[in-house]
Design a protein around this motif. Structure first.
Motif, PDB file in Angstrom:
ATOM      1  N   GLN A   1      32.487  37.966  40.454  1.00  0.00           N
ATOM      2  CA  GLN A   1      33.657  38.035  40.772  1.00  0.00           C
ATOM      3  C   GLN A   1      33.752  37.523  42.285  1.00  0.00           C
ATOM      4  O   GLN A   1      35.563  37.315  42.598  1.00  0.00           O
ATOM      5  CB  GLN A   1      34.533  38.957  40.209  1.00  0.00           C
ATOM      6  CG  GLN A   1      34.487  38.766  38.264  1.00  0.00           C
ATOM      7  CD  GLN A   1      35.117  37.521  37.808  1.00  0.00           C
ATOM      8  OE1 GLN A   1      35.766  36.685  38.186  1.00  0.00           O
ATOM      9  NE2 GLN A   1      34.448  36.781  36.874  1.00  0.00           N
TER      10      GLN A   1
ATOM     11  N   LEU B   1      40.938  41.200  42.579  1.00  0.00           N
ATOM     12  CA  LEU B   1      40.851  42.227  41.267  1.00  0.00           C
ATOM     13  C   LEU B   1      40.443  43.539  42.197  1.00  0.00           C
ATOM     14  O   LEU B   1      39.920  43.794  43.178  1.00  0.00           O
ATOM     15  CB  LEU B   1      39.165  41.745  40.910  1.00  0.00           C
ATOM     16  CG  LEU B   1      39.697  40.591  39.844  1.00  0.00           C
ATOM     17  CD1 LEU B   1      37.978  40.519  39.818  1.00  0.00           C
ATOM     18  CD2 LEU B   1      40.033  41.071  38.622  1.00  0.00           C
TER      19      LEU B   1
ATOM     20  N   VAL C   1      33.720  50.008  38.297  1.00  0.00           N
ATOM     21  CA  VAL C   1      33.741  48.528  37.380  1.00  0.00           C
ATOM     22  C   VAL C   1      33.709  47.516  38.444  1.00  0.00           C
ATOM     23  O   VAL C   1      33.780  46.063  38.073  1.00  0.00           O
ATOM     24  CB  VAL C   1      35.368  48.689  37.147  1.00  0.00           C
ATOM     25  CG1 VAL C   1      35.796  47.286  37.641  1.00  0.00           C
ATOM     26  CG2 VAL C   1      35.766  49.715  35.467  1.00  0.00           C
ATOM     27  N   VAL C   2      33.855  47.696  39.959  1.00  0.00           N
ATOM     28  CA  VAL C   2      34.088  47.289  41.540  1.00  0.00           C
ATOM     29  C   VAL C   2      31.994  46.165  41.914  1.00  0.00           C
ATOM     30  O   VAL C   2      32.024  45.074  41.583  1.00  0.00           O
ATOM     31  CB  VAL C   2      34.416  48.087  41.863  1.00  0.00           C
ATOM     32  CG1 VAL C   2      33.799  46.978  43.629  1.00  0.00           C
ATOM     33  CG2 VAL C   2      36.016  48.094  42.506  1.00  0.00           C
TER      34      VAL C   2
ATOM     35  N   ARG D   1      30.679  46.218  38.389  1.00  0.00           N
ATOM     36  CA  ARG D   1      30.001  44.764  37.408  1.00  0.00           C
ATOM     37  C   ARG D   1      31.047  43.979  37.394  1.00  0.00           C
ATOM     38  O   ARG D   1      30.346  42.948  37.475  1.00  0.00           O
ATOM     39  CB  ARG D   1      30.896  45.691  36.263  1.00  0.00           C
ATOM     40  CG  ARG D   1      29.975  46.841  35.665  1.00  0.00           C
ATOM     41  CD  ARG D   1      30.851  47.616  34.657  1.00  0.00           C
ATOM     42  NE  ARG D   1      30.393  48.317  34.042  1.00  0.00           N
ATOM     43  CZ  ARG D   1      29.416  49.028  32.739  1.00  0.00           C
ATOM     44  NH1 ARG D   1      29.826  48.175  31.824  1.00  0.00           N
ATOM     45  NH2 ARG D   1      29.163  50.110  32.260  1.00  0.00           N
ATOM     46  N   TRP D   2      32.338  43.935  37.980  1.00  0.00           N
ATOM     47  CA  TRP D   2      32.681  42.585  38.109  1.00  0.00           C
ATOM     48  C   TRP D   2      31.543  41.620  39.651  1.00  0.00           C
ATOM     49  O   TRP D   2      31.405  40.437  39.930  1.00  0.00           O
ATOM     50  CB  TRP D   2      33.865  42.550  39.698  1.00  0.00           C
ATOM     51  CG  TRP D   2      35.420  42.859  38.231  1.00  0.00           C
ATOM     52  CD1 TRP D   2      34.873  42.510  37.236  1.00  0.00           C
ATOM     53  CD2 TRP D   2      36.394  44.232  38.807  1.00  0.00           C
ATOM     54  NE1 TRP D   2      36.310  42.895  37.057  1.00  0.00           N
ATOM     55  CE2 TRP D   2      37.132  43.593  37.912  1.00  0.00           C
ATOM     56  CE3 TRP D   2      36.787  44.372  39.722  1.00  0.00           C
ATOM     57  CZ2 TRP D   2      38.287  44.574  37.727  1.00  0.00           C
ATOM     58  CZ3 TRP D   2      37.751  44.870  39.303  1.00  0.00           C
ATOM     59  CH2 TRP D   2      39.287  44.945  38.694  1.00  0.00           C
TER      60      TRP D   2
ATOM     61  N   LEU E   1      36.459  42.062  46.423  1.00  0.00           N
ATOM     62  CA  LEU E   1      36.079  43.315  44.997  1.00  0.00           C
ATOM     63  C   LEU E   1      37.265  44.536  45.490  1.00  0.00           C
ATOM     64  O   LEU E   1      36.032  45.383  46.335  1.00  0.00           O
ATOM     65  CB  LEU E   1      34.906  43.184  44.802  1.00  0.00           C
ATOM     66  CG  LEU E   1      34.657  41.362  43.427  1.00  0.00           C
ATOM     67  CD1 LEU E   1      33.041  42.122  43.474  1.00  0.00           C
ATOM     68  CD2 LEU E   1      35.939  41.289  42.784  1.00  0.00           C
TER      69      LEU E   1
ATOM     70  N   TYR F   1      38.005  48.745  46.095  1.00  0.00           N
ATOM     71  CA  TYR F   1      38.316  50.013  45.539  1.00  0.00           C
ATOM     72  C   TYR F   1      39.502  50.421  45.335  1.00  0.00           C
ATOM     73  O   TYR F   1      40.381  49.800  46.555  1.00  0.00           O
ATOM     74  CB  TYR F   1      36.988  50.746  45.973  1.00  0.00           C
ATOM     75  CG  TYR F   1      36.839  52.152  45.050  1.00  0.00           C
ATOM     76  CD1 TYR F   1      36.923  52.400  44.472  1.00  0.00           C
ATOM     77  CD2 TYR F   1      37.152  52.709  46.337  1.00  0.00           C
ATOM     78  CE1 TYR F   1      36.616  53.887  43.444  1.00  0.00           C
ATOM     79  CE2 TYR F   1      37.058  53.998  45.529  1.00  0.00           C
ATOM     80  CZ  TYR F   1      37.084  54.744  43.967  1.00  0.00           C
ATOM     81  OH  TYR F   1      37.601  56.039  43.744  1.00  0.00           O
TER      82      TYR F   1
ATOM     83  N   TYR G   1      27.953  33.572  42.825  1.00  0.00           N
ATOM     84  CA  TYR G   1      29.033  33.600  43.259  1.00  0.00           C
ATOM     85  C   TYR G   1      28.926  32.795  44.971  1.00  0.00           C
ATOM     86  O   TYR G   1      29.621  31.873  45.233  1.00  0.00           O
ATOM     87  CB  TYR G   1      29.289  34.551  43.264  1.00  0.00           C
ATOM     88  CG  TYR G   1      30.865  35.235  44.955  1.00  0.00           C
ATOM     89  CD1 TYR G   1      32.561  34.502  44.278  1.00  0.00           C
ATOM     90  CD2 TYR G   1      30.048  35.575  46.965  1.00  0.00           C
ATOM     91  CE1 TYR G   1      33.336  34.560  45.707  1.00  0.00           C
ATOM     92  CE2 TYR G   1      31.405  35.132  47.385  1.00  0.00           C
ATOM     93  CZ  TYR G   1      33.205  34.959  46.878  1.00  0.00           C
ATOM     94  OH  TYR G   1      33.798  34.702  47.963  1.00  0.00           O
TER      95      TYR G   1
ATOM     96  N   ALA H   1      28.870  40.285  38.258  1.00  0.00           N
ATOM     97  CA  ALA H   1      29.839  38.942  37.304  1.00  0.00           C
ATOM     98  C   ALA H   1      30.553  37.847  37.746  1.00  0.00           C
ATOM     99  O   ALA H   1      30.991  37.369  37.877  1.00  0.00           O
ATOM    100  CB  ALA H   1      30.640  39.707  36.864  1.00  0.00           C
TER     101      ALA H   1
ATOM    102  N   SER I   1      40.516  47.475  41.579  1.00  0.00           N
ATOM    103  CA  SER I   1      40.300  49.102  40.419  1.00  0.00           C
ATOM    104  C   SER I   1      39.717  50.835  40.979  1.00  0.00           C
ATOM    105  O   SER I   1      39.342  50.179  41.943  1.00  0.00           O
ATOM    106  CB  SER I   1      39.168  48.784  39.569  1.00  0.00           C
ATOM    107  OG  SER I   1      38.498  49.680  38.171  1.00  0.00           O
TER     108      SER I   1
END
Length: 305
Positions: free
Chosen positions: A236, A220, A227-228, A230-231, A191, A193, A172, A234, A222
């Protein structure tokens, strides 16, 4: 004669607001719990619950009697624990609640290690970012982030030096650039939450003893903190996470800490309802978790505050 089992069913029925829920916890029929409450009411010569087809609530007498019932059960539990040698093998049931990211990626393997040391101990593990009610929910201890200001329960420190940090993946940062100030966050993908439907899109930082709130935006969202994370891994966007949740990713190069580790204090605690519930199992679990957390926060100390 007053039965202790009836007393325990009264306490759990009051906490859960339902004979059926209390019955399910101990594998009884609702009618059996109702009969137990009726026996207790006859012994005490008072009415503990006001019942209807749709609701169950404590009467004024029940409200007055409830703390004494809890005290009796806690005193008996404490007596049993004191008679048991500290070196005795742990057994029985330990019910633990934890937030999703820390629980899944940190606490789960540590609980496996704890169970390997105490194979006769049963563990029930509840993962949720919803804050567990340690008085109402069927749990013994909860792992919680943040400052503990409620004096109604016992909060034992696990990671008092933990704090939030800004992180993003190398991918990123190559693609979108590295923020050099907090103001630069406005141009980055946050990202975000969520909890109870609320988006936490205003990030608070502690700078030179002052609190600064920075609004962030992103596509995004969540309600699961894992999940945050993991994004972020990844590529994001930028996440604002507990160091305990991302330290492995930082060590492995999957994430990088931004702005020299600027963030805000986020201590971690082990919480239990009452000092008398600080059993040998909880005491030994607390010691293990605090040792493991200290290893991780020692690495955080290398970053400027």
């Amino acid at each position: 004669m007053l039965r202790l089992d009836d007393l325990a069913l009264f306490v759990r029925s009051a906490a859960l607001g339902s004979f059926s829920s209390a019955a399910r916890e101990v594998d009884l029929l609702p009618g059996q719990v109702s009969a137990a409450i009726q026996r207790l009411e006859r012994e005490l010569d008072i009415r503990l619950f006001a019942r209807s087809t749709r609701s169950l609530r404590l009467t004024a007498e029940g409200e007055q009697y409830l703390p004494y019932a809890r005290e009796v059960l806690e005193t008996l539990r404490e007596g049993r624990e004191r008679l048991r040698p500290e070196s005795a093998e742990l057994h029985g049931l330990l019910q633990v609640a934890a937030p999703s990211d820390f629980g899944r990626n940190r606490l789960l393997p540590w609980l496996d290690d704890f169970r390997a040391l105490h194979p006769r101990l049963q563990v029930r593990f509840f993962l949720s970012d919803q804050v567990a009610d340690i008085f109402r929910d069927p749990i013994d201890v909860a792992i919680r982030y943040g400052r503990m200001e409620d004096a109604s329960f016992v909060a034992l420190p696990l990671a008092p030096a933990n704090r939030r940090v800004l992180v993003a993946s190398p991918e990123y940062l190559i693609r979108c650039g590295r923020p050099s100030t907090l103001d630069d966050l406005a141009g980055h993908a946050g990202l975000i939450y969520m909890l109870h439907g609320r988006a936490y899109d205003k990030w608070a930082f502690e700078l030179e003893g002052r609190r600064r709130v920075v609004p962030v935006a992103g596509a995004l969202f969540s309600d699961d903190a894992d999940v945050v994370r993991r994004w972020a891994v990844a590529g994001q966007g930028v996440a604002y996470k507990s160091w305990l949740d991302v330290s492995d990713d930082v060590a492995a190069g999957r994430l990088e800490v931004l702005l020299d580790g600027v963030g805000a204090a986020l201590p971690l605690h082990l919480v239990c309802p009452h000092r008398r519930q600080y059993s040998p199992a909880i005491r030994q679990l607390h010691a293990l978790l605090r040792t493991r957390c200290e290893v991780l926060t020692d690495a955080l100390a290398a970053w400027p505050a």
